[in-house]
Motif scaffolding. Structure first.
Motif, PDB file in Angstrom:
ATOM      1  N   THR A   1       0.812  -1.301  -0.256  1.00  0.00           N
ATOM      2  CA  THR A   1       0.004  -0.098  -0.064  1.00  0.00           C
ATOM      3  C   THR A   1       1.121   1.286   0.032  1.00  0.00           C
ATOM      4  O   THR A   1       0.563   2.057  -0.379  1.00  0.00           O
ATOM      5  CB  THR A   1      -0.985   0.160   1.287  1.00  0.00           C
ATOM      6  OG1 THR A   1      -1.864  -1.306   1.167  1.00  0.00           O
ATOM      7  CG2 THR A   1      -1.855   1.069   1.355  1.00  0.00           C
TER       8      THR A   1
ATOM      9  N   ASP B   1      -6.632  -1.004  -3.948  1.00  0.00           N
ATOM     10  CA  ASP B   1      -5.800  -1.319  -2.886  1.00  0.00           C
ATOM     11  C   ASP B   1      -6.377  -2.689  -2.148  1.00  0.00           C
ATOM     12  O   ASP B   1      -7.940  -2.631  -2.093  1.00  0.00           O
ATOM     13  CB  ASP B   1      -5.754  -0.558  -1.890  1.00  0.00           C
ATOM     14  CG  ASP B   1      -4.573  -0.668  -0.743  1.00  0.00           C
ATOM     15  OD1 ASP B   1      -3.587  -1.372  -1.217  1.00  0.00           O
ATOM     16  OD2 ASP B   1      -4.882  -0.024   0.443  1.00  0.00           O
ATOM     17  N   GLU B   2      -5.646  -3.572  -2.160  1.00  0.00           N
ATOM     18  CA  GLU B   2      -6.396  -4.648  -0.951  1.00  0.00           C
ATOM     19  C   GLU B   2      -7.325  -5.656  -1.636  1.00  0.00           C
ATOM     20  O   GLU B   2      -8.299  -5.788  -1.225  1.00  0.00           O
ATOM     21  CB  GLU B   2      -6.864  -4.233   0.199  1.00  0.00           C
ATOM     22  CG  GLU B   2      -5.869  -3.458   0.919  1.00  0.00           C
ATOM     23  CD  GLU B   2      -6.306  -3.565   2.524  1.00  0.00           C
ATOM     24  OE1 GLU B   2      -7.557  -3.598   2.956  1.00  0.00           O
ATOM     25  OE2 GLU B   2      -5.505  -3.368   3.338  1.00  0.00           O
TER      26      GLU B   2
HETATM   27 MG    MG Z   1      -2.043  -2.824   2.170  1.00  0.00          MG
END
Ligand code: MG
Ligand code: ADP
Length: 262
Positions: free
Chosen positions: A116, A170-171
């Motif tokens: 991230t 993200d993620e």
């Molecule tokens: Mg992350």
């Protein structure tokens, strides 16, 4: 310069949308008189300041629009802590060439590896290069799409997500999607394909993506598009946080008076 002339000049600059020049005019005139610089240098200084102010404003606007959850610029990412990262590739990515070529980037690795952080830092670099950038969690995007569909505003939202030069998701993988959610995410990614870059961070190997999207055929089609000409960065090193806290513990252990709980 008379007061009347100053006011007229300020009004002209304002009408030309030269706001920094308008603001700086009086001070710059005074300085120029004091230092005795020529017309040419005076104009260079004034216009350079205008250009700098514009660049700064546009960077601030891009960063605001990108909605990064935390502002972690490139300088805060410790390259020495990740010896297995391909630093040449990372520097290349910071240059933004992949965005011009509409290539994707996938950061793959376990939690805490800095995925991230890297995506944020590269996103900020993209803003500096004046690319329209948007950062969102996969889960957040899917929820936004589902809500938009309920409000009959889906097409508008999809088009907005298609227009970004760089979309950072993200993620991927922490939370599986509903069938509807998968289809909507698929729609955005399919429409962006070869029109703009997508950067994804995920803890899942490609073989496990079906678990998140549910459907085999759709996952295969998605992977095919996403990984085509993509930079795949495996981040298979230990968690940065874990390493830091082990280091801290090591230091405490070496301090003669440390209370190590024994
Ligand atoms: Mg992350
Ligand atoms: P991931 O997304 O891979 O789970 P994060 O990017 O959230 O990992 O990193 C976890 C924490 O460690 C964050 O606070 C991040 O800023 C920090 N971190 C990770 N790698 C580095 C690094 N190389 N230099 C500085 N901070 C790092």
């Amino acid at each position: 310069m008379t007061a009347g002339a100053l006011i007229e000049l300020q009004a002209n600059l304002k009408a030309l949308n030269l706001s920094s020049m308008t603001r700086n005019l009086e001070g710059s005139l005074r300085q120029a008189r004091e230092s005795g610089i020529g017309y040419d240098e005076f104009l260079i200084e004034l216009t350079t300041a205008e250009l700098q102010a514009r660049a700064e404003n546009s960077l601030n606007r891009r960063v605001r629009e990108a909605k990064f959850p935390l502002l972690k610029p490139l300088e805060t990412f410790d390259l020495a802590a990740v010896p297995d990262l391909d630093i040449r590739l990372f520097r290349d990515l910071a240059g933004g060439g992949y965005i011009r070529e509409h290539r994707n980037v996938i950061f793959l690795g376990r939690s805490g590896a800095g995925k991230t952080h890297m995506a944020t830092a590269l996103g900020i670099e993209a803003c500096k290069n004046n690319f329209r950038t948007r950062f969102t969690s996969c889960y957040g995007l899917v929820n936004e799409l589902i809500e938009a569909r309920q409000e009959r505003a889906l097409q508008r939202l999809v088009q907005r997500y298609v227009r970004y030069d760089l979309l950072i998701l993200d993620e991927l993988g922490y939370i599986p999607f509903s069938k509807e959610g998968s289809e909507l995410l698929f729609q955005v990614l399919a429409e962006r394909h070869e029109k703009g870059s997508v950067m994804i961070t995920t803890n899942l190997g490609f073989a496990d993506w079906t678990q998140v999207f549910g459907d085999h055929a759709m996952t295969a089609a998605l992977l095919d598009r996403l990984t085509h000409k993509a930079h795949i960065v495996s981040c298979n090193w230990d968690s940065y946080r874990l390493k830091q806290s082990l280091k801290e513990k090591g230091k405490q252990g070496r301090t003669p008076h440390a209370n190590n709980g024994l």
